[in-house]
Write a protein that holds these residues in place. Structure first.
Motif, PDB file in Angstrom:
ATOM      1  N   SER A  67       0.875  -1.247  -0.157  1.00  0.00           N
ATOM      2  CA  SER A  67      -0.175   0.010   0.078  1.00  0.00           C
ATOM      3  C   SER A  67       0.757   1.415  -0.144  1.00  0.00           C
ATOM      4  N   ASN A  68       2.332   1.043   0.210  1.00  0.00           N
ATOM      5  CA  ASN A  68       2.962   2.449   0.190  1.00  0.00           C
ATOM      6  C   ASN A  68       4.362   2.113  -0.747  1.00  0.00           C
ATOM      7  N   ASN A  69       4.363   1.085  -1.519  1.00  0.00           N
ATOM      8  CA  ASN A  69       5.236   0.981  -2.523  1.00  0.00           C
ATOM      9  C   ASN A  69       4.748   0.625  -4.067  1.00  0.00           C
ATOM     10  N   LYS A  70       4.832   1.561  -4.814  1.00  0.00           N
ATOM     11  CA  LYS A  70       4.394   1.288  -6.197  1.00  0.00           C
ATOM     12  C   LYS A  70       4.883   0.105  -7.154  1.00  0.00           C
ATOM     13  N   ASP A  71       6.096  -0.581  -6.594  1.00  0.00           N
ATOM     14  CA  ASP A  71       6.730  -1.729  -7.075  1.00  0.00           C
ATOM     15  C   ASP A  71       5.713  -2.976  -6.703  1.00  0.00           C
ATOM     16  N   PHE A  72       4.824  -2.757  -5.795  1.00  0.00           N
ATOM     17  CA  PHE A  72       4.160  -4.035  -5.406  1.00  0.00           C
ATOM     18  C   PHE A  72       2.671  -3.893  -5.441  1.00  0.00           C
ATOM     19  N   LYS A  73       2.065  -4.867  -5.643  1.00  0.00           N
ATOM     20  CA  LYS A  73       0.390  -4.801  -5.709  1.00  0.00           C
ATOM     21  C   LYS A  73      -0.209  -5.454  -4.507  1.00  0.00           C
ATOM     22  N   SER A  74      -1.261  -4.849  -4.027  1.00  0.00           N
ATOM     23  CA  SER A  74      -1.794  -5.465  -2.886  1.00  0.00           C
ATOM     24  C   SER A  74      -2.602  -6.723  -3.426  1.00  0.00           C
ATOM     25  N   MET A 438       1.630  -9.864  -7.893  1.00  0.00           N
ATOM     26  CA  MET A 438       2.126  -9.039  -6.450  1.00  0.00           C
ATOM     27  C   MET A 438       3.004  -7.917  -7.280  1.00  0.00           C
ATOM     28  N   LYS A 439       3.426  -7.853  -8.573  1.00  0.00           N
ATOM     29  CA  LYS A 439       4.248  -6.877  -9.295  1.00  0.00           C
ATOM     30  C   LYS A 439       3.449  -6.322 -10.389  1.00  0.00           C
TER      31      LYS A 439
END
Length: 439
Positions: A67-74, A438-439
């Motif tokens: 939720s705080n890193n654009k490299d990863f998806k919820s 996840m990415k």
């Protein structure tokens, strides 16, 4: 007003405490997982239950990262029943994301273990240190981390685990020689006969990756089943003759990972505590993260994806175990071939087909290969804490193949359970890689 040197020092440190940020490193996360594993060993969690303990806390930590890193998806909406975590109130100031993530991991872990005192002491020591560095930053991260942890706890409370605690024990079918029977020396009841009822994480259902049935039970010497039974007997005898320097013996002991080993001396019996197969692969994940110098966020991602594959792997495997309900080699060899024969490893207390090590190793290897690449060489020191030497591998798949075959050397699985099991795990792992974004 006159400022003394002592007053100046006090004022300086007071300002420093307000401005200094709390640094959270990947080792903080690795060490926290190690703390949980040590308690899990002490509490003797079964392999399936242990996999559940790995999955939920990592998801809690990952969702804060995502939720705080654009490299990863919820992964909310991607995992069965998981909804979006609460948002952070930005009016409170900047969020130390890694600190909140670690707080959530520890809090959810503490919910799932029995012996809470060691983890509470560990947690409180971290809290004291973080608070001394920057009280405001710590309190904000702690508050949000615990809020997310509560969200994950509500989710996990609905996975049917509590309901399975009161379900009937395994029923022994003594009149059917093909069905599993409790094995020596402890003759324990079948472990987790209802684990297939646990809510899955990524896969659609417990039987989605059910392997083909095992070879038809037969004690006729020309039958495939009997040949596989005799192979376990012959391989076991052969490696015992070669002694402790035999590769088969070293392999079997390295991948034993049986938390239920009982040692009998006269009238006294005691347990030898070890990690579970899932914990071994979590250890390999740590090795890979450190070798590649993964940062905190990447480390949480690797653990989470691997833990989810392991958890679904156990649900899939246990679904098949209690469906086929196949007798272990030790039972048949003692009854029909050699009453004095003993497997190199102690037979675990649940049905034979398919092999849990094979399924979980296959699934974990596929996911780790997706994360770190093929032909990833590593030195596996996971078992050093139990007095076993390091083993080196050229890839995760090579390690998975060895883990699977270790069950033949150990005398506790037929070939079909090993070969079909590792394929079952690989199929499941490939599905996790394809479906989980996840990415």
């Amino acid at each position: 007003m006159k400022f003394t040197p002592l007053l100046i020092i006090i004022m300086f440190w007071g300002c420093k405490n307000d401005d200094e940020s709390i640094v959270i490193t990947p080792d903080n996360y690795h060490n926290s997982i190690d703390q949980i594993i040590s308690v899990m060993i002490h509490d003797i969690f079964s392999p399936p239950v242990a996999s559940r303990i790995f999955a939920y806390p990592n998801v809690a930590a990952y969702e804060i990262i995502a939720s705080n890193n654009k490299d990863f998806k919820s992964i909310s909406g991607q995992l069965s029943g998981l909804t979006a975590i609460p948002n952070y109130d930005k009016s409170k100031g900047p969020l130390n994301v890694q600190l909140a993530s670690l707080v959530a991991y520890i809090d959810v872990s503490n919910e799932l273990i029995f012996s809470e005192e060691p983890i509470v002491k560990y947690r409180d020591s971290l809290y004291t240190n973080w608070k001394s560095i920057n009280k405001v930053e710590f309190n904000n991260a702690k508050e949000y981390g615990l809020k997310v942890a509560d969200h994950i706890k509500k989710w996990l409370s609905k996975d049917n685990y509590k309901e399975t605690r009161s379900m009937p024990k395994y029923t022994i079918k003594t009149n059917d020689p093909s069905k599993w029977q409790p094995t020596p020396p402890a003759y324990m009841d079948g472990i987790e006969p209802h684990w297939s009822k646990i809510r899955t994480f990524v896969i659609d259902s417990a039987n989605q990756f059910a392997p083909p049935p095992p070879p038809k039970f037969s004690l006729e010497k020309g039958s495939l089943f009997y040949k596989e039974l005799k192979e376990v007997y012959d391989v076991g005898n052969e490696i015992v003759k070669k002694g402790d320097t035999c590769v088969g013996i070293k392999t079997a002991r390295f991948w034993d990972c049986n938390p239920y080993v009982s040692v009998t001396h006269g009238h006294m019996m005691y347990a030898v505590k070890k990690i579970t197969p899932g914990a071994h692969w979590i250890g390999i994940t740590k090795i890979a993260c450190r070798k590649t110098n993964y940062n905190f966020d990447q480390t949480v991602y690797a653990y989470t994806k691997t833990a989810l594959a392991i958890a679904d792997g156990f649900i899939s495997c246990w679904d098949e175990k209690y469906r086929s309900n196949l007798v272990r080699p030790e039972t048949l060899i003692n009854k029909y071939i050699d009453q004095n024969w003993k497997p190199l490893l102690q037979t675990p207390p649940f049905p034979e087909y398919s092999s849990g090590h094979s399924v979980v190793s296959g699934a974990a290897a596929v996911v780790l290969t997706d994360i770190f690449g093929d032909n990833f060489k590593f030195d596996d020191n996971t078992e050093m804490q139990f007095g076993l030497p390091i083993r080196s591998f050229n890839s995760f798949n090579e390690a998975a193949n060895e883990a699977a075959m270790s069950r033949m050397y150990g005398g506790i699985h037929y070939r079909a359970a090993i070969e079909k099991g590792v394929q079952q795990g690989r199929n499941l792992g490939a599905y996790v890689v394809k479906k989980l974004k996840m990415k």
